[in-house]
Structure formats: C-alpha cells, structure tokens
Motif scaffolding. Sequence first.
Motif: not given
Length: 250
Positions: A116-145
């Motif tokens: 964002x500081x260099x391009x004023x942009x949040x690329x979809x590629x970055x977000x699409x990488x972290x989305x499944x990573x976060x989803x797997x993390x929350x499957x392994x370590x679910x929130x309560x509730x």
Amino acid sequence: MIFVIIYVFALGLTLGSFYNVVGLRVPANQSIITPPSHCPSCGRRLTILDLVPVFSYLFLRGRCRTCHSKISPIYPTSEAVNGFLFVFSFLHATSIAEMLCGWLLVSLLMIVLVSDLDYMLIPDKLLLFFLPLFAVFRIVYPTDPWWDAPAGLVAGFALLALIALISRGGMGGGDVKLFAIMGLLVGIKTIILGFFLSAFFGAIIGMIGMLFGMIKRRQPIPFVPFIALGMLTSYFFGDQLIAFYLDLIF
C-alpha cells in the motif's frame, strides 16, 4: 528465555525482509523468486552483506554499495517492526494457537502495508493466498464459539462494504476484502473494534497532517498503516479497551 526471544526476533527480521520482497513484487506482477534481490537503480545483484535485515541498511548508511543511490527507510523499518511484533506476539500469547494467530495477522498486515505504501494497492493475489491459510488455521484451531470466525468474516465484509457504498468509493475494494479475511482469523468482536480504531487513528493522524500542511484536503493517502495500527491494537489490547470503556459508561 532470552535466547528464545532473540531467535523469535531474528525470525521476525528475516521474514520481514521477505515480506518486503513480496509486498514490492506481487503488485508489479513479478516473481518473488526470480530475479534474485538486486539494486533497483544499478541492477547489481545483492550479496549477503547487503541482505542482513536492518543491519545492512545501517552499515551501508542507507545507500547502495555500488551506485550509492538511497534505499528507502520503509524497508528496514518494516523489518524491525515485524521483528518486534513477532516477539510481542510470542510474549503476549497464552497458547501456541494464539501465538500463531498473532504471527499470521502481523504477516498479512506487514505485506499489504509495504504494498500500500509503494503502490496504494492491496493485490487480490495476496489476499487469495491468506484466505485459505486462515481458513485452515481456524479448522485446526477453531474459535470458541466455533461460529465466531465465520461471523467475523461476514461482519468484516459487510461493515466495510456498507461504508464503501455510502462513501461512493471512499473505501477501496481491497480494504473491504482485507477486513473480511482478517475477520475470519480474529473473530467478530476484534474485527469490529479494529475497524473503529482504524477509522479513529486515520481521522486523528489525518487531521494532524492537514494541520501541519503535510496532507492536503482530498489527497489520497494509504489507509493500510491505520488499519494495521487499529487491528493490532484491537487484537492485543481489545479486551482491556472494551473493559475500560464499559467502566466509563456504567
């Protein structure tokens, strides 16, 4: 304990250096592997002496060894901040899951901050990488509730989408998707508080910037620095802030 802290700090510095590469290259549609790290001015391939996080910048006095062009202070600063945040996450956590959650949040924010500081942009590629990573993390370590994570995703998206609709483009689509993905990781309470804190920090710092002539009215400015500040404050100190606020009004 001190050796563990040093190791975690070194890990944070090293990853912070890599996050700089990712944040700079992905928005430009460049590979993060090739070509190897090089000076953007003279093209010289960087050696180990140039690539030690933070310390190379200080040793070289912020300039390329060959052409002496200036190196942006953003990069060593983000490396150092990443290192300190990794240590803080480690010391703050009461479980492995909480430590990993903190590291994941910090990692996402530091990468999109550089972008964002260099391009004023949040690329979809970055977000699409972290989305499944976060989803797997929350499957392994679910929130309560368990529904707190998906509720955080929905709340993060809906709240920012509503703001974007009302402001007619004042909130970018990248910000909307970023909050949705972070909501999946941190849950509904943290993401809502993080949004309001981000807006608060943005308004305060923006007014100070305009007061001293550093920011012009209607001048576009990167919003991720305020998102990072607001989200990290919410994640690490949210419970204390909410308790303090409730004590004030009751």
